[in-house]
Design an enzyme around this catalytic site. Structure first.
Site, PDB file in Angstrom:
ATOM      1  CB  THR A 121      -0.892  -0.009   1.257  1.00 60.00           C
ATOM      2  OG1 THR A 121      -1.522   1.256   1.397  1.00 60.00           O
ATOM      3  CG2 THR A 121      -0.094  -0.281   2.533  1.00 60.00           C
ATOM      4  CG  ASP A 122      -1.152   4.957  -0.996  1.00 61.52           C
ATOM      5  OD1 ASP A 122      -1.706   4.311  -0.072  1.00 61.52           O
ATOM      6  OD2 ASP A 122      -1.756   5.830  -1.665  1.00 61.52           O
ATOM      7  CD  GLU A 123      -3.295   3.287   4.537  1.00 59.78           C
ATOM      8  OE1 GLU A 123      -3.033   3.111   5.741  1.00 59.78           O
ATOM      9  OE2 GLU A 123      -4.424   3.145   4.071  1.00 59.78           O
ATOM     10  CE1 TYR A 148      -3.248  -2.863   5.823  1.00 59.30           C
ATOM     11  CE2 TYR A 148      -3.220  -0.498   5.370  1.00 59.30           C
ATOM     12  CZ  TYR A 148      -3.229  -1.805   4.912  1.00 59.30           C
ATOM     13  OH  TYR A 148      -3.205  -2.069   3.574  1.00 59.30           O
ATOM     14  CE  LYS A 152       0.192  -4.583   2.996  1.00 63.58           C
ATOM     15  NZ  LYS A 152      -0.157  -5.944   2.447  1.00 63.58           N
TER      16      LYS A 152
END
Ligand code: NAD
Ligand code: TDX
Length: 332
Positions: A121-123, A148, A152
């Site tokens: 993810t870009d997060e 989260y 990741k």
């Protein structure tokens, strides 16, 4: 024929990817999924039995994983605990699945020398200011905010370490926010759409100024297939479709498309540590692999998605009450 293992293939994006692979290749897919609250076999309904096999199990089950890796050529790893709000409430499953689960898969990839694609993810990059002209690129430093996104980010680091230290033939893709059919009703767009269908007002966290960079799940799937097929080993590719919108803009568009008055939503408690803005520069993926998004009109894609939720209440209704009870307990 390539035999592909898809982890998390009964989830939102993993099931979309499985359908995409069946439609666009002659590969055989084995789906490994634990069927947590987020997994739903109905999301794989109608796929030809000869092309797709389903195995219920945990990516952290080393013996099961070892047996599955022995009989495939490549792995696309989608399985994860995926919801930020859940990670703020109970982080443990995020560590177990996203970190320890990815470790288990990497050890099997190393032992069996299997091609491994990690979906992320870009997060992992943290957030940007609203007025920052910059977007995330493959060289943006990692700076995750939530349990989260921290797990990741950690899983990405494990993949990089196993690639460098053990020669695992791995790639990573980091994608922005997905929308489309089969997304769990806990997530922003399906929650508001199904609220309106149920006669509940949409709920906007805080002032609603936070920006997300929306991409249709079909476009994420085509990007993952391109990287799996043609990506350079050891590389990371960012996936995005230039879809920046504030949450307030999205809620207002959903209301308009569903024939509701413009202001018919409520502001509720903000998310703790709420990332302000995500934005992806996907120039590397486009230039190196010739990938392009097919959905360029967010309003049209959203209208199709709303139609799908109207027509498929049997798919989402079983999860709706428990999801809203969870949010009600947090004042959201
Ligand atoms: P999802 O929550 O809809 O699906 C996750 C799936 O993984 C479910 O089917 C669940 O049963 C399965 N799963 C969970 N734990 C498991 C375990 N221990 N073993 C086996 N299966 C397990 O998530 P999603 O939105 O489809 O996201 C899929 C992947 O894409 C995740 O890795 C996520 O980080 C990434 N991603 C999602 C988005 C997005 O906008 N949703 C954006 C970028 C990246
Ligand atoms: O009811 C809501 N109201 C609201 O304002 C919900 C559920 C969310 N929000 C806001 C929070 C975010 O700013 O909407 C935005 C999107 O929220 P989510 O759908 O929870 O997505 P996000 O937290 O941005 O993370 C998603 O994109 C990246 C996925 O859930 C992740 O798995 C992915 O990695």
């Amino acid at each position: 024929m390539t035999r592909l293992l898809v982890t998390g293939g009964a989830g939102f994006i993993g099931s979309n990817f499985t359908r995409h692979v069946v439609a666009h290749t002659d590969w055989h897919v084995t789906v490994l999924d634990k069927l947590t609250y987020a997994g739903n076999l109905a999301s794989l309904a109608g796929l030809p039995e000869g092309r797709v096999e389903f195995v219920r199990g945990d990516v952290g089950d080393a013996e099961l994983v070892d047996g599955l890796f022995a009989r495939v050529d490549a792995v696309a790893h989608f399985a994860a605990e995926s919801h930020n709000d859940n990670s703020l409430h109970d982080p443990r499953p995020f560590l177990d699945t996203n970190l320890a689960g990815t470790y288990t898969l990497l050890e099997a990839a190393r032992k069996h020398d299997r091609r491994f694609h990690h979906v992320s993810t870009d997060e992992v990059y943290g957030d940007l200011e609203l007025d920052d002209p910059a977007r995330f690129t493959e060289s943006t430093p990692y700076n995750p905010s939530s349990p989260y996104s921290a797990t990741k980010a950690g899983s990405d680091m494990l993949v990089r370490a196993w690639a460098r230290s053990f020669g695992v033939r791995a790639t990573i893709s980091n994608c922005s926010n997905n929308y489309g059919p089969f997304q769990h009703v806990e997530k922003f767009i399906p929650r508001q759409v199904t609220n309106i269908i149920r006669g509940i007002r949409p709920r906007l966290y805080g002032a609603g100024q936070n920006v997300r960079d929306w991409i249709h799940a079909d476009d994420h799937s085509s990007a993952v297939l391109a990287v799996l097929d043609r990506g350079r080993i050891g590389e990371t590719y960012l996936v995005g479709a230039d879809g920046e919108k504030s949450n307030k803009e999205v809620v207002e568009l959903v209301l308009r498309l569903m024939g509701q008055p413009a202001g018919a939503y409520d502001h509720v408690a903000d998310r703790a540590g709420h990332d302000l803005r995500y934005a992806i520069d996907s120039a590397k993926l486009r230039a190196e692999l010739g990938w392009q998004p097919r959905y360029r009109d967010f309003e049209a894609g959203l209208a199709d998605t709303i139609d799908w939720y109207r027509a498929n209440e049997h798919w989402w209704a079983p999860a709706k009450d428990a999801t809203e009870a969870f949010y009600a307990g947090k004042g959201q």
